[in-house]
Design a protein around this motif. Structure first.
Motif: not given
Length: 96
Positions: A6-12, A14-19
Motif C-alpha cells: 500500500f502506498s504511504p498515502e493509502d496507509v495514512s 486508512i489509518v486516519g479513517h479507522m481512528n
C-alpha cells in the motif's frame, strides 16, 4: 510477503479513517483477534498487505497488537472489505 504494498498515502488515509470513524470496531478487533482484555482505548497505527497494527490502552499499560489478515491482500479495496468483514464477525461474536 505479497508483491503488492500500500502506498504511504493509502496507509495514512486508512489509518486516519479507522481512528476517526471506527473506534468501536478497533476495540472489537483488539478483543476478538488480539485476545486483549480490559481495553480502554485503541488506535490503529499501521496497515499493510499482511495485517494491521494497533496500540491498545489498558489500565496498566499501552501494548502494541498485530493482527494478521487470513491471506495477504493485493489492493486497498481488499483491505476495506477485509476490515468490514472482520468488524462484522467481531460484532457478532461480541453479541453472543
Amino acid at each position: 510477503m505479497a508483491d503488492h504494498v500500500f502506498s504511504p498515502e493509502d496507509v495514512s488515509r486508512i489509518v486516519g479513517h479507522m481512528n476517526d470513524a471506527h473506534s468501536e470496531d478497533l476495540v472489537r478487533y483488539a478483543e476478538a483477534y488480539g485476545d486483549v482484555t480490559e481495553v480502554e482505548g485503541v488506535r490503529m497505527t499501521g496497515i499493510d498487505v499482511e495485517g494491521f497494527d494497533l496500540e491498545v490502552e489498558q489500565k496498566s499499560a499501552t501494548v502494541p497488537v498485530r493482527i494478521d489478515f487470513d491471506a495477504p491482500l493485493d489492493t486497498v479495496d481488499e483491505a476495506r472489505a477485509a476490515l468490514v468483514e472482520m468488524a462484522m464477525a467481531a460484532q457478532d461474536a461480541a453479541e453472543r
